[in-house]
Design an enzyme around this catalytic site. Structure first.
Site, short mmCIF file in Angstrom:
data_model
loop_
_atom_site.label_atom_id
_atom_site.label_comp_id
_atom_site.label_asym_id
_atom_site.label_seq_id
_atom_site.Cartn_x
_atom_site.Cartn_y
_atom_site.Cartn_z
N LYS A 54 0.54 17.71 -3.79
CA LYS A 54 -0.42 18.51 -3.28
C LYS A 54 -1.71 18.85 -4.12
O LYS A 54 -2.77 19.09 -3.60
CB LYS A 54 0.25 19.41 -2.48
N GLY A 95 1.20 1.49 -9.48
CA GLY A 95 1.54 0.64 -10.62
C GLY A 95 2.92 0.18 -10.56
O GLY A 95 3.28 -0.42 -11.69
N LYS A 96 3.65 0.42 -9.50
CA LYS A 96 5.26 0.18 -9.77
C LYS A 96 5.60 -1.35 -9.74
O LYS A 96 6.29 -1.66 -10.82
CB LYS A 96 5.80 0.74 -8.54
N GLY A 119 6.90 6.62 -5.93
CA GLY A 119 5.38 7.09 -5.87
C GLY A 119 4.61 6.47 -4.84
O GLY A 119 5.12 5.23 -4.11
N SER A 149 5.88 23.74 5.54
CA SER A 149 5.00 24.17 4.01
C SER A 149 3.60 24.64 4.54
O SER A 149 2.61 25.14 3.77
CB SER A 149 5.05 22.97 3.21
N PRO A 173 1.63 4.26 -2.87
CA PRO A 173 1.51 3.00 -3.12
C PRO A 173 0.28 2.76 -4.04
O PRO A 173 -0.54 3.80 -4.23
CB PRO A 173 0.61 2.42 -1.79
N GLY A 174 0.14 1.57 -4.88
CA GLY A 174 -1.15 1.41 -5.51
C GLY A 174 -0.85 2.16 -6.93
O GLY A 174 -1.78 2.30 -7.76
P1 ADP Z 1 2.53 -0.41 -6.14
O1 ADP Z 1 3.58 -1.25 -6.63
O2 ADP Z 1 2.80 0.96 -6.82
O3 ADP Z 1 2.23 -0.23 -4.95
P2 ADP Z 1 0.86 -2.13 -7.60
O4 ADP Z 1 1.78 -2.06 -8.82
O5 ADP Z 1 0.77 -3.01 -6.66
O6 ADP Z 1 1.24 -0.66 -6.94
O7 ADP Z 1 -0.54 -1.43 -8.20
C1 ADP Z 1 -1.64 -1.93 -7.61
C2 ADP Z 1 -2.82 -2.41 -8.63
O8 ADP Z 1 -3.10 -1.19 -9.50
C3 ADP Z 1 -2.38 -3.52 -9.57
O9 ADP Z 1 -3.25 -4.44 -9.45
C4 ADP Z 1 -1.77 -3.00 -10.80
O10 ADP Z 1 -2.05 -3.58 -11.83
C5 ADP Z 1 -2.90 -1.84 -10.80
N1 ADP Z 1 -2.49 -0.64 -11.74
C6 ADP Z 1 -1.76 0.58 -10.99
N2 ADP Z 1 -1.68 1.41 -12.09
C7 ADP Z 1 -2.19 0.80 -12.92
C8 ADP Z 1 -2.15 1.42 -14.62
N3 ADP Z 1 -1.55 2.36 -14.89
N4 ADP Z 1 -2.64 0.52 -15.39
C9 ADP Z 1 -3.50 -0.51 -15.08
N5 ADP Z 1 -3.13 -1.18 -13.89
C10 ADP Z 1 -2.73 -0.35 -12.91
#
Ligand code: ADP
Length: 825
Positions: free
Chosen positions: A753, A392-393, A387, A710, A389-390
């Site tokens: 999208k 929650g992975k 997915g 696309s 960035p950001g």
């Molecule tokens: P990724 O690894 O996908 O790039 P991160 O795990 O570093 O993303 O997530 C970025 C921030 O957003 C982190 O502080 C994370 O705890 C928060 N976050 C992302 N998704 C969620 C969620 N579903 N619930 C709570 N916090 C989330």
């Protein structure tokens, strides 16, 4: 005797003896050629050396015939012809065994060497071309034509000479076996032929190369060749030099270490603390005894410790061996943490830390459940979180580790191209270290951590090997119980590790790798979800991190909305968290400075904290325009809206596309144009105008490369709008491939999208009918907020996206003068 040494001898006494003889040599006159330029002289066969003109060198005379030739020539004060054998192995060379070019040489007195052999000093004079052998027994005699070389240099040759001199100088700087004076000597040679011969004798070239150079009778040819050879030589020498200095710095380091150790030893003796070296070894032995090591590792480490013990502490290898031992002793060979396989506990934990992410959570709980039911089951699938960035992975990975009671470690694979980064360098390399896998295992300190491999979609590969195949071995349960790192050279068991991988996109993951992964998608969040995540997780965490959790700081919902819409434009929540953090820090600072600070962050305050907005919701200010269509693109950061602008100008029917557009996209624009042409009548367009107008298509954000089919319908729509003068609705976005006949084909990334269109406040989204199946993955609230229309044909797209009536006049080219007059007539 190395012919390099010519008049530069290492051995001074020998040198003296030789130099006394050189005067005598110089006095031998050259033979006078007959009117055809031919001389006749005795031949001195040369086995494995080539004598060049001007070169003074001792020659070893192993064969009786050679001794005779030398004696006779010296006695009669005459020159001979030095002639090199093609093959040095031939004992009694006949006419066919010699090179066709020889050198007339002056021969000095016979010198008896201490070991009974003989030698003589000779001086090369000029090249001769052998015509015939007039005698073969008991000594060889030949007729030869003297080759007179040009002694001046034209401009080109002069330039070549300068280049040769430069390279030669560089060679001397790097190769200390050539004396510095050689350069001075070379600088003072004005003749191109002589210069090349002189340098040939000074640098180390093999016999074959020397033979080739002797055979080249054209001075400039010789110079060219020597120029090339010197350049190659400089390359090699530079490489050698680099390696040498690396070794040197390594040695310097271990010497410094030794010196420091010695000092420490002295200080400790002074303090009565005994010999640190013996204590060191004792400690290592003890550690090797106490920790649980696999047999192979134990044997190796014991052997290495004993090797170290035998070594004087100053030995240069000490540091290297010591580091190796430390690596073995520091690795978590068998430390296992106990898994907590309580599914309910895990469920609570995942819920506590994350909002949403239903699929990912479910899959994780299943994983734990299977583990608890079948604890011996070794073959576990490897999860891959995919997915933007950001989303929650990483953070979910953390929670899983916590739920299981495992250590969490992660390593980024982004940009790795070299297999050695994963598998390490062999210890014979200077500064070798284990690869990232083993390094990370040491960091984990446990044999069964949750090991997150980030950015596996960014793994590269080139001539240094394919890191993805090493990675496959890491992940393969059949192989990873005995993972071999090049540095460690011991099998390391990775089978207890739980690997989780992450990626932004699946497209660039090597297929063999992708095969092993169980993909779990992290789709990105809609605004409502972001608001909840911010309130529940991001704000409390930022308040605490910035020390403002004491004050009841509140963010008004409108304020959060503004941050989301105007300051961040992303699928995840990373920037949102950062902006919240910025606000918390400012408040913390005001508080610390005793200033008045707000307890509620209202929407009005946002600009004060964060400066002017960074993303305007562009369509709010836009109006329905002619020739500007809203497309949808898919990037690693999730979906994006993307505009296509078309202007029609007078011209000759060219289509020009700007804005870093790839080949596929260019073709797809052409397809759109062809479609329009084939349907011109339907749109009420005079086909003639295609010949008289140029189309300029631009995709803004020119720095971002764009490609793929696309955008087909978007580009076609923009072109048709421009030609018909019918404006496009600003809040209609679209994606779809187009065929020449206007059929609309399915595309990828539809969910992302559509989410992007939603973020950008679009009211209608057009997608290909065959993408209907993708809609189930789109949150319901998004589907109710917007109208999502599926289409099969371009006609349907135009019905939805274009106003029915044109504004103003559609473009029309001015008629050519002659046509106009014709009409008037
Ligand atoms: P990724 O690894 O996908 O790039 P991160 O795990 O570093 O993303 O997530 C970025 C921030 O957003 C982190 O502080 C994370 O705890 C928060 N976050 C992302 N998704 C969620 C969620 N579903 N619930 C709570 N916090 C989330």
């Amino acid at each position: 005797m190395n012919q390099n040494d010519w008049s530069f001898q290492d051995d001074e006494a020998f040198n003296m003896a030789l130099s006394q003889r050189t005067d005598e040599l110089y006095r031998v006159p050259n033979l006078t050629p007959d009117e055809d330029g031919v001389i006749e002289a005795l031949v001195l066969p040369l086995r494995d050396m080539v004598i060049f003109p001007h070169m003074v060198t001792p020659v070893f005379l192993a064969r009786d015939a050679s001794v005779r030739v030398t004696q006779e020539a010296h006695a009669r004060n005459r020159t001979v012809i030095g002639l090199t054998q093609r093959d040095p192995e031939v004992e009694e060379p006949g006419p066919q065994d010699f090179l066709s070019i020889g050198v007339e040489i002056a021969v000095g007195r016979l010198l008896s060497m201490p070991d009974g052999s003989s030698s003589a000093l000779v001086q090369g004079r000029r090249r001769v071309e052998i015509l015939e052998f007039t005698r073969l027994e008991p000594v060889i005699k030949a007729r030869a034509r003297v080759i007179f070389e040009s002694t001046t240099a034209d401009r080109q040759t002069q330039a070549l000479m300068r280049s040769v001199l430069d390279s030669f100088y560089r060679c001397i700087q790097l190769d200390h076996s050539i004396p510095e004076e050689a350069h001075l000597f070379a600088l003072n040679i004005g003749e191109p032929g002589w210069l090349s011969d002189m340098i040939t004798t000074a640098v180390s070239l093999n016999l074959e190369e020397r033979q080739t150079l002797l055979l080249m009778t054209e001075p400039s040819e010789r110079l060219k060749r020597i120029n090339k050879l010197l350049a190659e030589e400089v390359d090699v020498l530079e490489l050698e030099d680099e390696i040498h200095s690396r070794v040197q710095s390594e040695v310097d380091r271990s010497q410094r270490e030794f010196y420091l150790r010695e000092q420490m030893k002295a200080i400790q003796t002074e303090l009565g603390e005994g010999d640190i070296w013996t204590r060191d070894i004792k400690e290592l032995r003890q550690k090797a005894e106490t920790i649980k090591l696999p047999e192979e590792a134990k044997a190796t480490v014991t052997k290495e410790i004993e090797r170290l013990n035998q070594m004087p502490p100053m030995a240069p290898e000490v540091g290297i061996i010591r580091t190796y031992i430390d690596w073995i002793l520091d690795l978590p060979w068998s430390n296992l943490s106990e898994d907590n396989l309580d599914v309910r506990h895990a469920a609570r934990l995942l819920e506590r830390d994350h909002y949403g992410l239903k699929k990912a959570k479910e899959r994780t709980l299943e994983y734990i459940a299977v583990r608890s039911l079948k604890p011996k089951k070794e073959r576990q699938p490897i999860l891959c979180f995919v997915g933007p960035p950001g989303t929650g992975k990483t953070s979910l990975g953390h929670s899983i580790a916590e739920a299981l009671g495992r250590k969490f470690v992660r390593v980024s694979l982004g940009g790795i191209r070299d297999e050695a980064e994963i598998r390490g360098h062999r210890r014979t390399y200077i500064g070798a270290l284990p690869g990232r896998v083993i390094q990370t295992m040491r960091r984990a300190g446990m044999a069964n951590p949750l090991f997150m491999l980030d950015e596996i979609d960014k793994l590269g590969s080139d001539f240094r090997g394919d890191p993805s195949s090493a990675l496959l071995e890491v992940l393969d349960p059949e192989q990873n119980h005995a993972f071999s790192d090049h540095y460690l050279e011991l099998a390391f068991d990775l089978s207890k590790v739980m690997f989780v991988t992450t990626a932004n996109t699946l497209g660039t993951i090597p297929p063999a790798l992708l095969d092993r992964l169980e993909v779990i998608e992290f789709p990105g969040y809609i605004e409502e979800e972001k608001l909840i995540i911010a309130n529940r997780f991001l704000i409390p965490r930022q308040l605490e991190e910035n020390g403002v959790d004491g004050i009841q700081l509140r963010f008004a919902p409108q304020a959060l909305e503004r941050i989301i819409r105007e300051y961040t434009y992303e699928a995840g929540v990373r920037n949102l968290e950062r902006e919240i953090g910025r606000i918390c820090r400012k408040v913390a600072r005001w508080k610390a400075e005793g200033k008045h600070y707000p307890t509620t962050i209202s929407s009005r305050l946002i600009e004060k904290f964060l400066g002017p907005p960074q993303f305007f919701l562009t369509e709010a200010e836009r109006s329905d325009e002619v020739g500007v269509a809203t497309g949808l693109a898919w990037t690693e950061n999730g979906g994006e809206i993307m505009f296509v602008e078309v202007a029609v100008l007078e011209g000759k029917g060219n289509l020009q596309i700007t804005g870093q557009v790839g080949d596929v996209m260019q073709e797809s624009a052409q397809a759109g144009l062809s479609y329009l042409k084939s349907r011109a009548a339907v749109f009420g367009i005079d086909t003639e105008i295609f010949e008289r107008l140029d189309i300029h298509m631009h995709l803004p954000e020119g720095a971002i490369p764009k490609d793929g089919p696309s955008a087909g319908i978007t580009m076609a729509t923009a072109i048709i709008s421009a030609f018909t003068g019918r404006p496009l609705y600003k809040d209609v976005a679209m994606t779809g491939e187009i065929t020449l006949r206007g059929r609309v084909l399915p595309v990828g990334g539809v969910r992302e999208k559509v989410m992007a269109a939603h973020r950008a406040n679009m009211k209608v989204v057009i997608i290909p009918e065959r993408n209907l199946k993708d809609l189930v993955e789109i949150p319901k609230s998004v589907r109710t907020d917007m109208k999502i229309v599926t289409v099969k044909h371009m006609d349907e797209v135009l019905d939805i996206a274009l106003h029915t009536e044109p504004v103003g006049e559609p473009p029309r080219p001015r008629r050519r003068q002659d046509e106009q007059t014709q009409e008037e007539e």
